[in-house]
Scaffold this motif. Structure first.
Motif, short mmCIF file in Angstrom:
data_model
loop_
_atom_site.label_atom_id
_atom_site.label_comp_id
_atom_site.label_asym_id
_atom_site.label_seq_id
_atom_site.Cartn_x
_atom_site.Cartn_y
_atom_site.Cartn_z
N UNK A 1 -2.16 -7.76 37.38
CA UNK A 1 -1.87 -6.42 37.90
C UNK A 1 -3.15 -5.65 38.16
N UNK A 2 -4.18 -5.92 37.34
CA UNK A 2 -5.46 -5.23 37.54
C UNK A 2 -6.08 -5.59 38.89
N UNK A 3 -5.72 -6.76 39.40
CA UNK A 3 -6.25 -7.19 40.68
C UNK A 3 -5.34 -6.79 41.84
N UNK A 4 -4.20 -6.18 41.51
CA UNK A 4 -3.25 -5.83 42.56
C UNK A 4 -2.55 -7.05 43.11
N UNK A 5 -2.29 -8.04 42.25
CA UNK A 5 -1.71 -9.31 42.69
C UNK A 5 -0.54 -9.68 41.81
N UNK A 6 0.37 -10.50 42.36
CA UNK A 6 1.56 -10.97 41.66
C UNK A 6 1.59 -12.50 41.66
N UNK A 7 2.38 -13.05 40.75
CA UNK A 7 2.46 -14.50 40.61
C UNK A 7 3.03 -15.14 41.87
N UNK A 8 2.42 -16.25 42.26
CA UNK A 8 2.91 -17.06 43.37
C UNK A 8 2.80 -18.53 42.94
N UNK A 9 3.35 -19.42 43.74
CA UNK A 9 3.23 -20.84 43.40
C UNK A 9 4.16 -21.24 42.28
N UNK B 1 14.78 -20.45 43.41
CA UNK B 1 13.55 -19.71 43.21
C UNK B 1 12.37 -20.60 42.89
N UNK B 2 11.34 -19.99 42.29
CA UNK B 2 10.12 -20.74 41.97
C UNK B 2 10.39 -21.87 40.98
N UNK B 3 11.31 -21.66 40.05
CA UNK B 3 11.59 -22.69 39.06
C UNK B 3 12.14 -23.95 39.72
N UNK B 4 13.10 -23.80 40.62
CA UNK B 4 13.70 -24.96 41.28
C UNK B 4 12.68 -25.65 42.19
N UNK B 5 11.87 -24.86 42.87
CA UNK B 5 10.87 -25.45 43.76
C UNK B 5 9.81 -26.18 42.96
N UNK B 6 9.42 -25.63 41.81
CA UNK B 6 8.41 -26.26 40.96
C UNK B 6 8.86 -27.64 40.50
N UNK C 1 3.26 -25.97 29.86
CA UNK C 1 3.86 -26.96 28.96
C UNK C 1 3.11 -28.28 28.88
N UNK C 2 2.08 -28.45 29.69
CA UNK C 2 1.33 -29.69 29.66
C UNK C 2 -0.08 -29.48 29.15
N UNK C 3 -1.06 -30.12 29.78
CA UNK C 3 -2.47 -29.92 29.43
C UNK C 3 -3.25 -29.42 30.65
N UNK C 4 -2.53 -28.86 31.63
CA UNK C 4 -3.13 -28.16 32.75
C UNK C 4 -2.31 -26.90 32.98
N UNK C 5 -2.99 -25.75 32.99
CA UNK C 5 -2.33 -24.49 33.35
C UNK C 5 -2.96 -24.01 34.65
N UNK C 6 -2.20 -24.13 35.72
CA UNK C 6 -2.70 -23.81 37.07
C UNK C 6 -1.82 -22.70 37.62
N UNK C 7 -2.42 -21.51 37.81
CA UNK C 7 -1.64 -20.36 38.24
C UNK C 7 -2.30 -19.68 39.43
#
Length: 856
Positions: free
Chosen positions: A763-771, A675-680, A779-785
C-alpha cells in the motif's frame, strides 16, 4: 547476461542491497485455526470401545500365531489413529508410552461433516469438509493395553490427570475418528498398485514376474530395521518371489526392498483383494508399488544438420550435472563438451549409437538451447552420469530394472560430491543438477515420495540447485463441436477443457520435491509453423502445454515453479459432425518437420550431425538448467558481494523471479474461470521470460540479497523509493522473490522445517496484489509476489520501503541457519522519462556510505 536471448534496451547490471539488518522476528499471536467439534466422551466411548477391543484381539491372535512357530513373542502391529483435524505434540506423547513407537504423521482425505465431527459456527454445523490426520505408531500388546486404560480413564472423567507428557492424548481421544491396524488396503491405496497390476495382466497375460517396490516403515534402530527386512524378505520368498535389492537412506527415513512376485500372487490380489497375500499383511510394510521400468520415449528425427561447435579448452570445470541417458559423445555439437562418468558401465548396454537419444537431446539443450534459436555454447563442460539404459524390447530408454531409483540417485550425488569406492569426489564443482525424468506410475497425491524426499535432502546437504521435470501426460482434449469452426473459439474451448481436466494431469514423482525447482512446459518453441490441413494448433503461445503436469505440490504449494518452452503439441483436425455436441482432439505424432525443440540427435550409423525434435517437460527442464548455469556465471562474475555458499539459492530466486502471468492477466483469469486462486492452481507463477533473467534496464531495477537466517530471526533490507514513483499515476510494479533450501522432517505431515516469510507494505507503494494467489505462494520454498498499481503517493527524500524476511519453524527443530536469497524488482512504465535504475543505485550508495561511517 550471455545466452538468454534478446535483452531490453539499455541493459543495466543487477544491484546488491548494501545493508542487511538482523534482528528478532516480531512476536505475534498465532492465527487461530478452527478445530472441528467432536462428540462427547460418552459418545466416543460408545463409538471407539469396540475398535480398541478389536485391536486387543488382533494382538492376542498374533501372539498365538507366533507361539505356534517359535517361543512366545509379543507381536507388534502398526496402529493408526485417525484424527479429525490434528493434534500438536501427538508424537511426543506416544513416545512416553512404553512399547509404543511413533512412525509418521500423514494427511488423509478430508471427510464430509457428520453428526459426530463438523465445523460449527453460531451453533450451526458447516458444510465444509473436515481435514483428517493419520498418526501411525508401532505398538505391542502392553502399549495397546495402556492406551485402552488411558482412553477409558478419559471417557469416565475428561479432566482426569494423565501421566506427564501424555496430555495431548486427551485431545486425540476427543477428536478420534477411528483406531485400527494399518491395513493391506492402506498399503496399496495411494500407490495405484491394483490398477497397475490389472493393466500388466492385460498386457503380459500373467506369464512373468511382477516387480514391486516395497517401502518399509522406517525404524530408527538398525537392529529393528534388519529384523523388519528379514520379515519382508521371508514373505516374498515364501510366496515364490525373489529379492532383487534393498536400500536404506536414514537421512530421509527410507527403507525399501525391490522384489519380484509370481503372477499367482497378483491373481490372488486381483480376485480376492489385498488381504489375500502375506506381503500385503506384513506389519513392517508401509507401501507397495509397481516397479515397472520408467521409460523415456524416442525422438523424431529432423532433416536439418546440427552445427559443429569447437571443443572446450580442457581446463574448464563442470557447473552442471546431467543425470540421464548416455549421450552421443562424438556428435558435432557435443564433442569435447561432455565429461561422462559411468561407474555402473551402462554404456555397455547401448548396442548402437541410435539408442542414445534422450541423453543426447538433454545435453544439446543444456549446451545450446533450442537449435532453431541457439544460444552461445555453454562455456563449461557438462558432467554426465548415465542412469538410463536401452529398453530390452522397445525403442526407448529406461532406468536399470534391478535398482531402486532413490538408491541410484543417492549414489550418484555421493559420487559427485563425496566420492565412492575409495575415490574422491568426481564433480565437486557442480552447482546445478538436471533431472529430466519423472515416474508416470507415481502421481503425487498428498505424501511426498521417497525420491522427492531424497532430492530435498540432497539440495540442503550438498548446497546444490536441482531442477526436475513436472512430468508429461498424453491426453486428448474434449471441446464443444460448435468451437471447431473458429480459431479463437477453439483455443478458448481447448484452454477451458484443459483446466477442467487438470486433476488428471497431476505432478509425477519426484517433481513434488519442495527444494527443487520443478519445471513445467509452455506451449512454445522456435520451430517454423506447420502448413497442414490435417493438423491444428489449438493453444496460444505461452499457454500451459497440453501434456504438462499441473495442479500444485505439497500442502497446495505452487508447482511447477516455472514454465519454459517444451514444444508445441499439435492435434489431429477433427471432422465437424453436426450430429455431435462435442469433439475429441487427438494429439498428433511428431514428424520430421516439427514442431518441437530442435536438438542434437543420433541419426544412423556414422552420422554425427543429426538432429531431432523433442516435446515435453524434459526439454523445458534442460532449458531451465541452462539458464541456471548462466545465472551462476553472472553471480560469480558481477556480484562479488554475494558469498559463494549462497550462489545456488540466489540462482533459484532469480530463475523464478523472471516468471509472470503476463500483460493479459485479466483475460487469462476470465479464460480459466474463477479468481486468482483458481488460476494459480493451473498457471502457477506463469511463464519464464528469458529476456528478464538476470537483466535490468533504465526503467527496471533489480536488487538482490542473500544470507543465512536462524529460527526466530528477521533479516531486513531497505528499498529506496526513488522520486520518480511519487506524485504520479504512471503504472508501477514491485516483484519480490524469496527462495531458500529448507531441511525437512519426513515424520511430520507439514514436512517443511523452515518457514520463511517475506513481507512488504504494498500500500505504501500505491500497488495491489497481482499474479499468483497470496496464500499459495507461501507454502513452498519460493515466495514470489507481484504488486501493481497507479495510485499517486508522496515520497520524501531518502524514504525507503522495508522488505523483511522472517524465519520460523514449521516441523521439527532448526539446528543450523537456512540459506536464502532475495530478489526485488521495481519498474515503471517506459513512458516515464527518468532513469529509475540510476536513482535507486545512487540511493543504495548513500546507504552503503552511511553503513561505512557507522562501521568505521
Amino acid at each position: 547476461m550471455a545466452g538468454t536471448g534478446a535483452q531490453v534496451n539499455e541493459s543495466r547490471p543487477l544491484l546488491v542491497f548494501p545493508t542487511v539488518a538482523v534482528g528478532q522476528t516480531p512476536t505475534r499471536r498465532p492465527t487461530p485455526i478452527g478445530s472441528p467439534q467432536g462428540p462427547s466422551p460418552a459418545r466416543q466411548g460408545e463409538r471407539l470401545t469396540p475398535q480398541f477391543e478389536a485391536l486387543r484381539r488382533a494382538f492376542d491372535s498374533g501372539r498365538v500365531t507366533a507361539s505356534d512357530e517359535t517361543t512366545e513373542t509379543d507381536p507388534e502391529l502398526i496402529v493408526v489413529f485417525e484424527v479429525a483435524g490434528s493434534v500438536d505434540g501427538f508424537g511426543r506423547a506416544v513416545r512416553d508410552v512404553s512399547g509404543l513407537e511413533f512412525l509418521a504423521e500423514m494427511a488423509a482425505d478430508a471427510a464430509e461433516p457428520d453428526a459426530d465431527f463438523a465445523f460449527v459456527s453460531s451453533g450451526e454445523a458447516e458444510a465444509r469438509p473436515v481435514p483428517t490426520t493419520l498418526y501411525a505408531t508401532l505398538s505391542n500388546a502392553e502399549a495397546a493395553g495402556q492406551l485402552v486404560t488411558l482412553f477409558q480413564r478419559w471417557v469416565a472423567d475428561p479432566d482426569a490427570a494423565f501421566p506427564w507428557g501424555q496430555t495431548p492424548l486427551k485431545r486425540a481421544f476427543a477428536h478420534l475418528r477411528s483406531v485400527r491396524r494399518w491395513s493391506a488396503e492402506d498399503r496399496v491405496r495411494e500407490t495405484g498398485l491394483l490398477a497397475a497390476w490389472s493393466e500388466e495382466v492385460q498386457v503380459v497375460g500373467g506369464t512373468n514376474m511382477a516387480r514391486v517396490e516395497v517401502e518399509l516403515w522406517f525404524r530408527g534402530d538398525a537392529t529393528k530395521r534388519a529384523a523388519a527386512q528379514r520379515e519382508v524378505e521371508d514373505a516374498i520368498r515364501g510366496s515364490g518371489g525373489d529379492v532383487i535389492s534393498s536400500c536404506t537412506i536414514s537421512a530421509v527415513e527410507y527403507h525399501a526392498v525391490l522384489a519380484d512376485l509370481p503372477y499367482s500372487e497378483v491373481d490372488r490380489v486381483l480376485s480376492d483383494g489385498p488381504e489375500a497375500i502375506a506381503l500385503l499383511m506384513a506389519p513392517s510394510v508401509m507401501l507397495v508399488a509397481s516397479a515397472d521400468a520408467l521409460t523415456v520415449e524416442e525422438l523424431e528425427a529432423a532433416d536439418l544438420p546440427a552445427p559443429a561447435v569447437p571443443a572446450l579448452g580442457g581446463d574448464e570445470i563442470p557447473r552442471v550435472a546431467l543425470l540421464d541417458g548416455l549421450p552421443l559423445t562424438n556428435h558435432h555439437s557435443l564433442a569435447g563438451r561432455l565429461l561422462v562418468d559411468d561407474p555402473d558401465a551402462l554404456e555397455s548396454s547401448y548396442t548402437s549409437a541410435q539408442q542414445r537419444q534422450h541423453g543426447t537431446a538433454m545435453a544439446s539443450l543444456l549446451c545450446h538451447g533450442d537449435l532453431h534459436a541457439p544460444l552461445s555454447p555453454l562455456a563449461t563442460p557438462i558432467y554426465v552420469r548415465p542412469i538410463l539404459r536401452p529398453h530390452d524390447f522397445l525403442n526407448e530408454e529406461t532406468l536399470p530394472p534391478d535398482q531402486l531409483l532413490a538408491d541410484l540417485l543417492h549414489r550418484a550425488f555421493r559420487r559427485m560430491f563425496v566420492g565412492e569406492g575409495g575415490a574422491g569426489p568426481q564433480a565437486p564443482s557442480v552447482r546445478v543438477v538436471n533431472l529430466s525424468i519423472a515416474d508416470p506410475r507415481r502421481v503425487f497425491v498428498r505424501r511426498v515420495s521417497p525420491v522427492a524426499r531424497l532430492l530435498d535432502w540432497l539440495a540442503v546437504e550438498y548446497n546444490v540447485l536441482i531442477l526436475v521435470s513436472a512430468g508429461n501426460h498424453a491426453a486428448a482434449i474434449e471441446v464443444d463441436a460448435s468451437a471447431l469452426g473458429d480459431v479463437e473459439s477453439l483455443r478458448a474451448a481447448a484452454a477451458r477443457s484443459l483446466k477442467e481436466s487438470a486433476r488428471h494431469r497431476r505432478l509425477l514423482s519426484p517433481s513434488e520435491a519442495i527444494n527443487a525447482v520443478t519445471v513445467g512446459a509452455s506451449h512454445d518453441d522456435s520451430a517454423p509453423g506447420i502448413d497442414s490441413t490435417a493438423l491444428i494448433d489449438v493453444l496460444s503461445s505461452g499457454d500451459v502445454a497440453s501434456y504438462s503436469a499441473v495442479g500444485g505440490g505439497h500442502r497446495r504449494s505452487i508447482k511447477p515453479d516455472v514454465l519454459l518452452p517444451g514444444g508445441r503439441q499439435l492435434f489431429m483436425n477433427a471432422p465437424l459432425d453436426p450430429t455431435e455436441d462435442s469433439a475429441t482432439l487427438i494429439p498428433a505424432r511428431q514428424t520430421a518437420a516439427g514442431p518441437g525443440l530442435l536438438v542434437a540427435a543420433p541419426a544412423g550409423p556414422g552420422n554425427i550431425t543429426g538432429t531431432g525434435y523433442t516435446l515435453g517437460t524434459s526439454g523445458a527442464t534442460a532449458l531451465a538448467s541452462r539458464l541456471s548455469v548462466d545465472l551462476l556465471t553472472l553471480i560469480e562474475d558481477e556480484l562479488p558481494e554475494i558469498e559463494a555458499q549462497h550462489h545456488p539459492v540466489l540462482a533459484k530466486a532469480l530463475l523464478v523471479h523472471a516468471c509472470a502471468w503476463g500483460p493479459g492477466e485479466s483475460a487469462l483469469r476470465q479464460l480459466v474461470g474463477g479468481g486468482r486462486k483458481e488460476t494459480t492452481s493451473f498457471f502457477g507463477h506463469g511463464s519464464l521470460d528469458s529476456t528478464r533473467v538476470g537483466t535490468a534496464s533504465r526503467e527496471r531495477v533489480v536488487i538482490v540479497a542473500a544470507g543465512s537466517v536462524r529460527s526466530g530471526e528477521r533479516h531486513a533490507v531497505r528499498l529506496p523509493l526513488p522520486p520518480a514513483v511519487g506524485a504520479t499515476t504512471e503504472w508501477r510494479r514491485l516483484t519480490t522473490t524469496l527462495a531458500w533450501f529448507s531441511p525437512t522432517n519426513p515424520r511430520d505431515q507439514r514436512y517443511r522445517m523452515a518457514r520463511l516469510r517475506l513481507s512488504v507494505d504494498g500500500a505504501r507503494l500505491g500497488a495491489d496484489a497481482a499474479g499468483a494467489d497470496g496464500y499459495a505462494v507461501r507454502r513452498g520454498t519460493v515466495q514470489h509476489e507481484v504488486l501493481e498499481g497507479r495510485r499517486a503517493i508522496a515520497v520524501s527524500p531518502g524514504e525507503t520501503l522495508d522488505v523483511n524476511v522472517d524465519c520460523r519453524v514449521d516441523a521439527g527443530t532448526l539446528g543450523s541457519p537456512v540459506r536464502f536469497a532475495l530478489a526485488v524488482t521495481l519498474e515503471m512504465a517506459e513512458t516515464v522519462r527518468v532513469d529509475l535504475h540510476e536513482q535507486v543505485r545512487s540511493a543504495l550508495e548513500v546507504q552503503l556510505r552511511a553503513q561505512q561511517r557507522v562501521g568505521g
